[in-house]
Scaffold this motif. Structure first.
Motif, mmCIF file in Angstrom:
data_model
loop_
_atom_site.group_PDB
_atom_site.id
_atom_site.type_symbol
_atom_site.label_atom_id
_atom_site.label_comp_id
_atom_site.label_asym_id
_atom_site.label_seq_id
_atom_site.Cartn_x
_atom_site.Cartn_y
_atom_site.Cartn_z
ATOM 1 N N ALA A 129 0.838 -1.192 0.000
ATOM 2 C CA ALA A 129 0.000 0.000 0.000
ATOM 3 C C ALA A 129 0.878 1.249 0.000
ATOM 4 N N GLY A 130 0.237 2.414 -0.089
ATOM 5 C CA GLY A 130 0.975 3.673 -0.017
ATOM 6 C C GLY A 130 1.057 4.379 -1.349
ATOM 7 N N VAL A 131 1.095 5.708 -1.303
ATOM 8 C CA VAL A 131 1.101 6.514 -2.523
ATOM 9 C C VAL A 131 2.357 6.279 -3.363
ATOM 10 N N GLU A 132 3.438 5.858 -2.721
ATOM 11 C CA GLU A 132 4.674 5.600 -3.481
ATOM 12 C C GLU A 132 4.522 4.434 -4.446
ATOM 13 N N HIS A 133 3.479 3.626 -4.257
ATOM 14 C CA HIS A 133 3.218 2.504 -5.161
ATOM 15 C C HIS A 133 2.101 2.813 -6.158
#
Length: 295
Positions: A129-133
Motif C-alpha cells: 500500500a501507499g502513494v509511493e506505489h
C-alpha cells in the motif's frame, strides 16, 4: 473532461486513480487530502496531486468529481465531512471492497445529495500500500463493479460508467447485496483462508521449519496473506455476515473430505477431488479463451 478531482485519501488506490485520470487527459487539476501530512507531501512530490487541502471538505469543494479512497470503516465519517460540499452536479465515488454498508452510510449522511454518489469497487490492487506505489496503469484491464440505486442520478450513473471505461476498465453493474455475496466467496473468504493458513502453520512448534520447506504451491496459495492488515480487518467486519456464510460452506466441504479420509474411502475421495479439479480446469480455460478483464 473534469475540471477538478477532489481526492480524499492519497494512497495506492486514490493515487492510482488520480494518475490514471491525468495520463488519460481526463482531469485538469487534482486537489488531495489525507490525514497524514507525510502522505500528502509524497503525493505532491510524485505529481499525484497538484495541490493539498487542509481538510476533506476543502478537497471536495469546487470539484466536479470526488473520489473517496479511504478504509471502509472510515467511509461514513469521510462522507459526513464532505457532505456540505457535495452538489447535484458533482460525481462522488468510493473504491471500497464492500458496498451494502457503504451505500447505507451514504444514505445516512449525504441526505438529499445521495443521488450524486455512485458506489464503486475496482478489482485492482497490490500487496504493497501507499502513494509511493501508485500506478497510472493499475486499473487498466480490470473489472469495476458499480452499485447505483434508484436514488442515483442518471447523469452521475453515466459519468461513473464512462470514466472507468475511459481508464480501460470493464464496468459491471450489480446490486450492493449481490456484490457483497459474490465477493465474499471469491475474494474476501480466500483472503481469510490465506491469513488463517499462515497462522495455522506458523503457530505450530515446528512451524518455522515447515515454512522453510514450503514450495510454489504454498507460495501461490498464501500470496494474498501479505495484504494490508487494517484494510482486511475492515472488510472482514463490514462483510461479516456473508463471510460467516462462506465459512459454513467450507466447513461442510472440509467435513466431507475428513470423513472420507477417516473411512479410507479412496474412490469417494477421488471423486470429490476430481469434481473440484474439473471445475477449476474449465474455469481456467474459459478465462484463457475469453479473458474477463480483472486484476
Amino acid at each position: 473532461m473534469f475540471a477538478q478531482l477532489g481526492l480524499i485519501g492519497c494512497g495506492l488506490m486514490g493515487g492510482s486513480f488520480a494518475l490514471a485520470l491525468k495520463h488519460a487527459g481526463l482531469v485538469k487539476h487534482v486537489v488531495g487530502y489525507s490525514p497524514s501530512t507525510n502522505t500528502v507531501q509524497k503525493a505532491l512530490q510524485l505529481g499525484v496531486i497538484d495541490a493539498a487541502a487542509a481538510s476533506a471538505q476543502l478537497a471536495a469543494s469546487g470539484a466536479d468529481i470526488v473520489l473517496v479512497a479511504v478504509p471502509v470503516s472510515a467511509t461514513e465519517a469521510t462522507l459526513q465531512l464532505i457532505q456540505p460540499a457535495v452538489t447535484p452536479q458533482m460525481l462522488v465515488m468510493d473504491v471500497g471492497s464492500t458496498k451494502a454498508d457503504v451505500l447505507a452510510a451514504a444514505q445516512r449522511v449525504l441526505g438529499e445529495q445521495v443521488g450524486s454518489f455512485v458506489p464503486a469497487h475496482p478489482i485492482a490492487g497490490k500487496e504493497k500500500a501507499g502513494v509511493e506505489h501508485a500506478d497510472a496503469k493499475l486499473y487498466q484491464g480490470c473489472q469495476v463493479i458499480l452499485t447505483p440505486t434508484d436514488n442515483t442520478l442518471d447523469k452521475q450513473r453515466q459519468q461513473a460508467f464512462e470514466v472507468w471505461r475511459a481508464l480501460g476498465c470493464h464496468v459491471v453493474h450489480m446490486s450492493p447485496e449481490a456484490h457483497d455475496a459474490a465477493f465474499a466467496a471469491v475474494s474476501h473468504f480466500p483472503h481469510l483462508l490465506a491469513f488463517a493458513l499462515m497462522n495455522a502453520v506458523t503457530g505450530q512448534p515446528q512451524g518455522q521449519e515447515f515454512l522453510s520447506l514450503a514450495g510454489p504451491g504454498f507460495r501461490d496459495f498464501t500470496r494474498i496473506a501479505a495484504s494490508d492488515p487494517k484494510v482486511w480487518r475492515d472488510i472482514f467486519l463490514s462483510n461479516r455476515q456473508q463471510l460467516l456464510l462462506q465459512s459454513q460452506h467450507l466447513q461442510t466441504q472440509l467435513q466431507a473430505f475428513e470423513a472420507l479420509m477417516v473411512q479410507g474411502d479412496g474412490a469417494a475421495l477421488e471423486a470429490l477431488i476430481a469434481q473440484a479439479s474439473s471445475v477449476r480446469s474449465q474455469w481456467h480455460l474459459k478465462q484463457h479463451h475469453h479473458p474477463k478483464p480483472a486484476c
